[in-house]
Enzyme design. Structure first.
Site, PDB file in Angstrom:
ATOM      1  N   HIS A  10      -9.961  21.270  16.214  1.00 55.91           N
ATOM      2  CA  HIS A  10      -9.228  20.450  17.180  1.00 55.91           C
ATOM      3  C   HIS A  10      -8.629  21.408  18.208  1.00 55.91           C
ATOM      4  O   HIS A  10      -8.342  22.562  17.913  1.00 55.91           O
ATOM      5  CB  HIS A  10      -8.125  19.697  16.430  1.00 55.91           C
ATOM      6  CG  HIS A  10      -7.362  18.704  17.239  1.00 55.91           C
ATOM      7  ND1 HIS A  10      -6.386  19.078  18.144  1.00 55.91           N
ATOM      8  CD2 HIS A  10      -7.393  17.344  17.264  1.00 55.91           C
ATOM      9  CE1 HIS A  10      -5.862  17.994  18.687  1.00 55.91           C
ATOM     10  NE2 HIS A  10      -6.453  16.926  18.176  1.00 55.91           N
ATOM     11  N   ASP A  33      -5.008  24.509   9.305  1.00 56.85           N
ATOM     12  CA  ASP A  33      -4.683  23.254   9.971  1.00 56.85           C
ATOM     13  C   ASP A  33      -4.954  22.136   8.972  1.00 56.85           C
ATOM     14  O   ASP A  33      -6.104  21.786   8.707  1.00 56.85           O
ATOM     15  CB  ASP A  33      -5.546  23.090  11.223  1.00 56.85           C
ATOM     16  CG  ASP A  33      -5.369  21.735  11.900  1.00 56.85           C
ATOM     17  OD1 ASP A  33      -4.598  20.904  11.390  1.00 56.85           O
ATOM     18  OD2 ASP A  33      -6.022  21.500  12.938  1.00 56.85           O
ATOM     19  N   GLN A  72      -5.637  16.791   8.800  1.00 60.24           N
ATOM     20  CA  GLN A  72      -6.529  15.761   8.277  1.00 60.24           C
ATOM     21  C   GLN A  72      -6.692  15.851   6.759  1.00 60.24           C
ATOM     22  O   GLN A  72      -7.497  15.114   6.186  1.00 60.24           O
ATOM     23  CB  GLN A  72      -7.897  15.869   8.962  1.00 60.24           C
ATOM     24  CG  GLN A  72      -7.865  15.698  10.462  1.00 60.24           C
ATOM     25  CD  GLN A  72      -7.486  14.294  10.900  1.00 60.24           C
ATOM     26  OE1 GLN A  72      -7.682  13.323  10.164  1.00 60.24           O
ATOM     27  NE2 GLN A  72      -6.936  14.166  12.100  1.00 60.24           N
ATOM     28  N   LYS A 118       0.664  11.424  11.020  1.00 60.27           N
ATOM     29  CA  LYS A 118      -0.617  11.129  10.381  1.00 60.27           C
ATOM     30  C   LYS A 118      -0.452  10.869   8.875  1.00 60.27           C
ATOM     31  O   LYS A 118      -1.415  10.500   8.202  1.00 60.27           O
ATOM     32  CB  LYS A 118      -1.595  12.287  10.598  1.00 60.27           C
ATOM     33  CG  LYS A 118      -2.158  12.398  12.011  1.00 60.27           C
ATOM     34  CD  LYS A 118      -3.112  13.567  12.118  1.00 60.27           C
ATOM     35  CE  LYS A 118      -3.896  13.561  13.414  1.00 60.27           C
ATOM     36  NZ  LYS A 118      -3.094  13.654  14.624  1.00 60.27           N
ATOM     37  N   CYS A 135     -10.443  15.386  21.147  1.00 64.79           N
ATOM     38  CA  CYS A 135      -9.795  16.697  21.341  1.00 64.79           C
ATOM     39  C   CYS A 135     -10.611  17.804  20.678  1.00 64.79           C
ATOM     40  O   CYS A 135     -10.057  18.695  20.023  1.00 64.79           O
ATOM     41  CB  CYS A 135      -8.369  16.687  20.808  1.00 64.79           C
ATOM     42  SG  CYS A 135      -7.276  15.554  21.694  1.00 64.79           S
TER      43      CYS A 135
END
Length: 417
Positions: free
Chosen positions: A131, A208, A211, A234, A374
């Site tokens: 991303h 990261d 997700q 999220k 993105c």
């Protein structure tokens, strides 16, 4: 932990699912990869903070300030437990994007000779799955310092090609920053092998987890990583709050990326010294109610059980992938097997632009994401202008997948393809 996992019952905890969409349709929310919906307990936690405890944390000797500080630090403890981390290793930011930038700017602010300082010839490693939030900060750091930015490519299935791992992560490498799960393809990255290679050359590993943290159990100790970032919004939490986790000994040696009130140890008119982590990274009055709301969201997830959530999403994704196989002219972008794969399905439709697909689906109450997500470099690698993306979460079930598949069929009729 709830023994029965029922999305239909879970939806009752989310006021937004009472909303009627265009055409009198119910809301089929398949855009949790962008932001999740919020249960009533999170909304209540934020409101209760403002109604009963509102004051600037870590300031003032009055009762409200004391209560606000207790609520805020209690939220930090909830997040630390969620990650299996030490309390002082959890830093509240305004977003995962800020968390990742915080690391990059801190490294860029380091004095020459510091373990975090980068120079010409040093190397930063990312991947084609990233991303923009985990790409652009490292691009900019490389430009500011003269370091080299290199990346892992993806293979034909959308998984990382690690065949040249020893060439990419070499003795000059200082930082490896990789997504845990692709927000576009759902690909889950084999972190263990990457972390091992990173530490073998004395570099630091940044994960990261935007997700992954909302969808399956994260244990920072077992992962062996050095830093982690994820978004509150999220993970059923409010907007305006993110998490930066780092190993305590590293955080206490890093330079702050923001300076001001509450992050100092001493100040004179000409100099200042920094407080220990996490305070050194939380300048100014923080997003207090949002942190408290995020703690309520984490409690909600833990009551459901992260193992139950992961199992439910895995089964739902398998169901959806099977349904997509029967759709002529529709192509799933990324892994077609449900192995090392998250609950995200990106797809293209022959002869129809993703934005047009999204508009048709919206007429049936179905909310999906369209565009480049993105991730422009990934789209360029795939030769696509964008995709339509359906992302599943705790409140989705097979009926939502069926509605999506039916609406895709209607889109094909509408555009006569």
């Amino acid at each position: 932990m709830k023994s029965m996992f029922s999305p239909a019952e879970i939806r009752k905890d989310f006021p937004i699912f009472a909303k009627t969409m265009r055409g009198g349709n119910r809301l089929v929310y398949l855009d949790s990869g962008a932001t999740s919906q919020k249960p009533r307990s999170v909304l209540d936690a934020e409101r209760n903070f403002y109604e009963l405890h509102n004051a600037a944390v870590h300031r003032g000797a009055h009762l409200l300030a004391e209560e606000a500080s207790s609520e805020y630090e209690g939220a930090r403890a909830v997040l630390a437990s969620f990650l299996n981390a030490q309390v002082d290793e959890v830093v509240f930011t305004k977003s995962a994007t800020e968390s990742l930038n915080a690391i990059a700017y801190s490294f860029g602010n380091s004095s020459p000779g510091s373990k975090f300082a980068l120079k010409a010839g040093d190397r930063i490693v990312v991947s084609e799955l990233e991303h923009h939030a985990n790409l652009i900060p490292w691009q900019q750091l490389a430009k500011r310092t003269g370091a080299e930015l290199v990346w892992f490519p993806i293979d034909s299935e959308g998984r990382l090609d690690l065949s040249k791992i020893d060439e990419l992560i070499n003795s000059r490498t200082k930082v490896v920053a990789i997504t845990h799960q692709s927000n576009v393809l759902g690909t889950i990255v084999p972190i263990e092998k990457l972390v091992e290679a990173t530490h073998a050359v004395g570099a630091v590993f940044v994960l990261d987890a935007c997700q992954s943290a909302p969808h399956f159990k994260i244990d920072v100790k077992k992962l062996g990583i050095d830093y982690l970032a994820f978004s509150g919004h999220k993970a059923l939490g409010p907007t305006g709050v993110g998490i930066l986790w780092g190993r305590l000994e590293l955080l206490n040696e890093m330079e702050p990326f923001l300076t001001g009130g509450s992050m100092i140890e001493t100040v004179t008119m000409t100099d200042a010294t920094w407080a220990s982590a996490p305070k050194r990274f939380e300048a100014g009055v923080p997003n207090m109610a949002q942190a408290v709301g995020l703690a309520a969201a984490i409690r909600y997830l833990e009551e459901l059980g992260m193992e139950n959530i992961a199992k439910h999403e895995r089964e739902l994704t398998s169901y959806a992938l099977e349904k997509f196989k029967d759709l002529a002219g529709v192509k799933v972008i990324g892994p077609n097997s449900n192995v090392d794969r998250g609950s995200v399905i990106s797809f293209t439709m022959d002869g129809i632009h993703p934005h047009d697909v999204g508009q048709v689906l919206d007429q049936y109450g179905i909310a999906v994401r369209t565009g480049h997500h993105c991730a422009w470099p990934l789209m360029k690698k795939l030769g696509l202008v964008g995709t339509t993306r359906a992302s599943f979460y705790i409140y989705n079930d097979e009926s939502d997948v069926d509605s999506l598949i039916s609406a895709i069929g209607e889109a094909k009729k509408y555009f006569k393809v």
